[in-house]
Write a protein that holds these residues in place. Structure first.
Motif, PDB file in Angstrom:
ATOM      1  N   UNK A 101     -68.541  46.479 -89.778  1.00 31.89           N
ATOM      2  CA  UNK A 101     -68.807  47.733 -89.059  1.00 31.89           C
ATOM      3  C   UNK A 101     -67.693  48.031 -88.059  1.00 31.89           C
ATOM      4  N   UNK A 102     -67.213  47.007 -87.373  1.00 28.51           N
ATOM      5  CA  UNK A 102     -66.138  47.209 -86.408  1.00 28.51           C
ATOM      6  C   UNK A 102     -64.830  47.569 -87.097  1.00 28.51           C
ATOM      7  N   UNK A 103     -64.540  46.924 -88.212  1.00 29.74           N
ATOM      8  CA  UNK A 103     -63.327  47.245 -88.966  1.00 29.74           C
ATOM      9  C   UNK A 103     -63.364  48.705 -89.414  1.00 29.74           C
ATOM     10  N   UNK A 104     -64.508  49.136 -89.930  1.00 29.65           N
ATOM     11  CA  UNK A 104     -64.650  50.533 -90.353  1.00 29.65           C
ATOM     12  C   UNK A 104     -64.530  51.479 -89.161  1.00 29.65           C
ATOM     13  N   UNK A 105     -65.094  51.111 -88.033  1.00 26.60           N
ATOM     14  CA  UNK A 105     -65.028  51.946 -86.834  1.00 26.60           C
ATOM     15  C   UNK A 105     -63.603  52.084 -86.320  1.00 26.60           C
ATOM     16  N   UNK A 106     -62.814  51.032 -86.443  1.00 25.75           N
ATOM     17  CA  UNK A 106     -61.421  51.105 -85.987  1.00 25.75           C
ATOM     18  C   UNK A 106     -60.614  52.121 -86.795  1.00 25.75           C
ATOM     19  N   UNK A 107     -61.044  52.383 -88.025  1.00 27.65           N
ATOM     20  CA  UNK A 107     -60.359  53.371 -88.859  1.00 27.65           C
ATOM     21  C   UNK A 107     -60.899  54.775 -88.607  1.00 27.65           C
ATOM     22  N   UNK A 108     -62.210  54.930 -88.581  1.00 24.05           N
ATOM     23  CA  UNK A 108     -62.765  56.282 -88.582  1.00 24.05           C
ATOM     24  C   UNK A 108     -63.891  56.483 -87.576  1.00 24.05           C
ATOM     25  N   UNK A 109     -64.073  55.564 -86.665  1.00 18.26           N
ATOM     26  CA  UNK A 109     -65.174  55.664 -85.723  1.00 18.26           C
ATOM     27  C   UNK A 109     -64.712  55.985 -84.322  1.00 18.26           C
ATOM     28  N   UNK A 110     -65.576  55.625 -83.383  1.00 22.58           N
ATOM     29  CA  UNK A 110     -65.362  55.963 -81.972  1.00 22.58           C
ATOM     30  C   UNK A 110     -65.728  54.772 -81.105  1.00 22.58           C
ATOM     31  N   UNK A 111     -65.244  54.782 -79.882  1.00 21.61           N
ATOM     32  CA  UNK A 111     -65.586  53.699 -78.959  1.00 21.61           C
ATOM     33  C   UNK A 111     -67.076  53.673 -78.650  1.00 21.61           C
TER      34      UNK A 111
END
Length: 186
Positions: A101-111
């Motif tokens: 989930x964190x890896x995906x967030x680093x690409x297309x997510x938010x803090x």
């Protein structure tokens, strides 16, 4: 407009064998694995190679491996530097304890994504702010100083800038992905 093949870089790597000091520098980073195409390409020019290698921040500094990798992955993803992002995620995500989930967030997510804690959020906000404005506002600076030493903040700023430069290199050279590197989508 320059044309290049999808699976070949715009500039060929240096011919092998490399001079011993260059090979030793690569071996110290790669620990027995074949050199990354980026390293072999930089080896075309001795001066540029050692400038590049001497600016590395993958040593034990003021940041944890997790902090370092969050910054590197967040810098390279919005730059579209899948080559560098993929190498780092493949090599360091487990040691940095980054979840899928964190890896995906680093690409297309938010803090603000629920997978992050407050310390991780400030790192993501730092990178996003630098990416958008090339500066750090007072509110974010206060959040940084609450969590990091002055030396660690200097390292964070240098790390973000270094990997922006690396993103320019890998994208400008159109480097094909390394075997085993992660892809943005998976």
């Amino acid at each position: 407009m320059m044309c290049y093949k999808k699976n070949s870089a715009r500039i060929a790597p240096a011919p092998q064998p490399l001079p011993a000091d260059m090979q030793d520098a690569i071996d110290a980073v790669m620990r027995g694995a074949p050199p990354l195409l980026l390293f072999a390409t930089m080896a075309r020019d001795r001066r540029l190679f050692f400038k590049f290698f001497n600016s590395g921040l993958l040593d034990r500094g003021h940041l944890t491996i997790r902090q370092r990798e969050i910054v590197i992955d967040r810098v390279t993803a919005p730059c579209g530097a899948e080559y560098e992002w993929g190498v780092h995620v493949a090599a360091f995500a487990d040691r940095a304890r980054l979840t899928e989930d964190q890896i995906a967030s680093l690409v297309a997510g938010y803090s603000a994504d629920p997978c992050w804690d407050d310390e991780d959020r400030v790192l993501i906000d730092l990178v996003d702010t630098l990416h958008a404005t090339c500066t750090v506002d007072d509110e974010l600076w206060g959040r940084l100083t609450d969590r990091f030493s002055d030396e660690a903040i200097l390292e964070l700023l240098m790390l973000a800038g270094t990997y922006r430069t690396v993103s320019y290199l890998v994208n400008g050279l159109a480097l094909p992905l390394e075997p085993g590197a992660r892809r943005f989508g998976g």
